[in-house]
Design a protein around this motif. Structure first.
Motif, short mmCIF file in Angstrom:
data_model
loop_
_atom_site.label_atom_id
_atom_site.label_comp_id
_atom_site.label_asym_id
_atom_site.label_seq_id
_atom_site.Cartn_x
_atom_site.Cartn_y
_atom_site.Cartn_z
N LYS A 30 41.93 52.76 27.31
CA LYS A 30 41.68 54.19 27.81
C LYS A 30 39.61 54.62 27.72
CE LYS A 30 45.98 56.59 27.65
NZ LYS A 30 46.70 57.39 26.73
N TYR A 31 39.47 53.78 27.36
CA TYR A 31 37.93 53.87 26.77
C TYR A 31 37.14 52.69 27.65
CZ TYR A 31 39.66 58.07 23.81
OH TYR A 31 40.90 58.87 23.51
N VAL A 32 37.39 51.66 27.08
CA VAL A 32 36.57 50.65 27.84
C VAL A 32 37.88 49.25 28.20
CG1 VAL A 32 36.14 48.22 26.47
CG2 VAL A 32 35.67 50.38 24.80
N SER A 33 37.95 48.62 29.04
CA SER A 33 37.91 48.01 30.55
C SER A 33 38.70 46.88 29.49
CB SER A 33 37.44 47.51 31.21
OG SER A 33 37.74 46.63 32.08
N THR A 34 39.74 46.81 28.54
CA THR A 34 39.84 45.46 27.76
C THR A 34 40.45 44.69 28.23
OG1 THR A 34 41.97 46.61 27.21
CG2 THR A 34 40.45 47.26 25.59
N PRO A 35 40.73 42.97 27.70
CA PRO A 35 41.23 41.80 29.03
C PRO A 35 42.65 42.72 28.62
CG PRO A 35 39.75 41.46 26.42
CD PRO A 35 39.96 42.67 27.03
N THR A 36 43.56 42.96 27.96
CA THR A 36 45.10 43.01 28.46
C THR A 36 45.14 44.55 29.47
OG1 THR A 36 45.27 43.09 26.00
CG2 THR A 36 46.71 44.17 27.27
N TYR A 37 44.37 45.46 29.82
CA TYR A 37 44.15 46.72 30.80
C TYR A 37 43.70 45.62 31.77
CZ TYR A 37 42.30 49.30 34.22
OH TYR A 37 41.49 50.27 34.84
N ARG A 38 42.65 44.39 32.14
CA ARG A 38 42.61 43.94 32.96
C ARG A 38 43.78 43.56 33.79
NH1 ARG A 38 37.38 43.74 30.59
NH2 ARG A 38 37.54 41.70 30.12
N LYS A 39 44.53 42.62 32.54
CA LYS A 39 45.60 41.46 32.87
C LYS A 39 46.98 42.00 33.48
CE LYS A 39 45.92 38.63 29.83
NZ LYS A 39 47.53 37.82 28.45
N MET A 40 46.43 43.70 32.97
CA MET A 40 48.04 44.37 33.60
C MET A 40 47.27 44.56 34.90
SD MET A 40 50.46 46.16 32.92
CE MET A 40 51.63 47.70 32.83
N MET A 41 46.24 45.52 35.02
CA MET A 41 45.76 45.45 36.52
C MET A 41 45.87 44.78 37.86
SD MET A 41 45.06 48.56 36.34
CE MET A 41 46.22 48.96 34.92
N ARG A 42 46.01 43.65 37.07
CA ARG A 42 46.26 42.21 38.11
C ARG A 42 47.24 42.03 38.40
NH1 ARG A 42 41.70 40.06 35.13
NH2 ARG A 42 43.66 38.99 33.43
N ALA A 43 48.14 42.53 37.30
CA ALA A 43 49.84 42.16 37.47
C ALA A 43 50.12 42.73 38.35
CB ALA A 43 50.05 41.86 35.96
N LEU A 44 50.14 44.00 38.40
CA LEU A 44 50.25 44.90 38.97
C LEU A 44 50.55 45.58 40.81
CD1 LEU A 44 49.94 48.23 36.53
CD2 LEU A 44 52.24 47.64 37.07
N THR A 45 49.17 45.07 40.54
CA THR A 45 48.10 44.40 42.07
C THR A 45 49.10 43.36 42.55
OG1 THR A 45 46.65 45.32 41.86
CG2 THR A 45 46.13 43.81 43.52
N GLU A 46 49.57 41.78 42.05
CA GLU A 46 50.18 41.28 42.90
C GLU A 46 51.44 41.19 43.39
OE1 GLU A 46 49.37 36.73 41.14
OE2 GLU A 46 48.73 37.96 39.22
N SER A 47 52.17 42.31 42.07
CA SER A 47 53.79 42.92 42.06
C SER A 47 53.68 43.54 43.08
CB SER A 47 54.28 43.52 40.89
OG SER A 47 53.37 44.45 40.94
#
Length: 468
Positions: A203-220
């Protein structure tokens, strides 16, 4: 925080292991401190507290959502979701309106009738797949068999979610769109635990896990939109040709409500259902493999309603299977999938003598009580009979209802319960009718629990053909 870091007491510990240790130290009610933007949670193992929360939740129960998922739907792709963010991400009257529209589609048995035959056929394919991959000498399946179970569950749920068969069990194992949706739905499920349950700074920093989540949500989302549009076009073409169409499918009924609702519900069915249901099916097979006398008893019941191995199941044949349902219920108790559920208090409330202020998030540890000897006699034994009527008295053993809530309770209980029930009953009936199932390895700790249970060992089941 130190205890969750490498070398700390709870590094890599599951939420259940952590909470049970806290229960030993602090008793049946304690505060789980929040951090990185998450509020404190109250955790309770007290059945009276659990009942109090459920009885006072009102018609629009508030459950803390999965913040990373909500953020994606609200801030990253509002162009798609708009005001319809799905049952997982909405609250109050917005949630109530959507749930009221979806309930007749998901919660009424008549809505599931049309799926018996296609689910039977999918399971027949899975049986052929087992015969293809098992070792001819040992009859054991490979170590990655859980992947095959997950494909079966995905195929079954996709039938409901998108009104089509993907073919990834056997026919089209390399179907690119289906495999992307299969991968991302499982990935999202795991990443929500890291982002929204474990301490995380996303919520404060764009972490690698957060970026992975956004990519997965976009793909799906991209694949789901494409599939839904293809299904819509295909249905329209069939209508124009005058071909018969079953307008009772869940997807079509959701489309009538709102195409956006159909899209979101379809994705949520896969996201919430694939891993959890695959784990439950593996637990069912494991329980029966380790308790062969129960497996024999179940097969005797199945012989009566399935005269041949490839018998198609339907509403009529599935009516009279009490032992099958007892086996599933006992497996849910024997291997509790997850810790419990969460609610936010709509009003000030008294829990175990403590005054809990309005809007506090309470983690209700009902699932952790399913292996507690206080509530279940011979709790460490797999006894499906505990859920059946006593043949002498025709009565069932009384169980505290707030210790058995695998699908939650009240207005916000799992909307997919009937779909999961149908899926498990169909798959287990087909498998046990066709195979003697054995597991000749240590199964003392077959699962690890994070958000929900995950396999901790390879499931190299032995499948021996049943002789008619």
């Amino acid at each position: 925080m130190r205890s969750f870091m490498p070398g700390g007491e709870f590094h890599n510990a599951s939420i259940i292991e952590f909470a049970m240790k806290m229960r030993e130290r602090y008793g049946d009610v304690f505060i789980l401190p929040g951090m990185f933007g998450r509020k404190d949670w109250v955790v309770t193992f007290n059945t009276k507290d659990i009942e109090t929360i459920f009885r006072s939740e009102g018609i629009w129960p508030h459950r803390e959502g999965l913040d990373s998922l909500i953020y994606f739907r609200t801030h990253v792709r509002p162009d798609v979701y708009g005001d319809s963010k799905g049952l997982i991400a909405t609250q109050s009257s917005e949630w109530g309106k959507l749930r009221s529209a979806a309930n007749p589609v998901f919660m009424q048995p008549r809505g599931l009738r049309m799926y018996y035959e296609p689910l039977s056929n999918i399971n027949n394919e899975f049986i052929e797949r087992i015969k293809e991959i098992r070792d001819p000498a040992t009859l054991e399946v490979p170590e990655n068999f859980y992947e095959e179970l997950s494909r079966l569950i995905f195929e079954s749920l996709a039938l409901v979610a998108f009104d089509r068969q993907m073919g990834i069990v056997r026919k089209r194992r390399d179907n690119p769109d289906a495999l992307t949706l299969f991968r991302t739905s499982r990935e999202i499920f795991r990443l929500t635990f890291e982002l929204d349950i474990q301490p995380s700074m996303w919520k404060y920093v764009s972490t690698p896990t957060y970026r992975k989540m956004m990519r997965a949500l976009t793909e799906s989302l991209d694949i789901a939109q494409k599939m839904l549009e293809e299904t819509r076009v295909e249905l329209e073409e069939r209508r124009q040709r005058g071909d018969p169409i079953n307008s009772q499918s869940m997807m079509e009924r959701l489309m009538e409500i709102d195409p956006k609702v159909a899209l979101i519900m379809g994705m949520d069915i896969l996201f919430a259902g694939v891993d959890a249901s695959a784990t439950l099916l593996s637990a069912l097979l494991l329980c029966l493999a380790k308790h062969p006398e129960k497996q024999v008893k179940l097969r005797e019941e199945l012989f009566k309603v399935m005269p041949t191995k490839d018998s198609l199941l339907n509403e009529e044949t599935m009516k009279d299977m009490p032992y099958l349902r007892a086996v599933i219920k006992e497996a849910l108790r024997y291997y509790p999938n997850g810790f419990g559920t969460m609610r936010s208090c709509p009003n000030d409330v008294n829990l175990s003598g403590y005054q809990i202020p309005k809007d506090t998030t309470v983690l209700l540890a009902a699932n952790a009580l399913m292996k507690d000897e206080t509530y279940y006699h011979r709790a460490d034994e797999f006894l499906p009979e505990r859920w059946l009527r006593d043949p002498q008295t025709n009565k069932k053993i009384q169980v505290n209802p707030f210790t058995f809530l695998p699908f939650g309770f009240g207005p916000r209980m799992c909307i997919g319960k009937r779909v999961v029930d149908l899926e498990m009953e169909t798959s287990l009936a087909k498998l046990i009718r066709n195979f003697h199932v054995e597991f000749n390895y240590d199964a003392s700790k077959p699962y690890k629990s994070f958000f929900v249970m995950e396999p901790a060992i390879p499931f190299r089941f032995k499948f021996t053909d049943v002789k008619d």
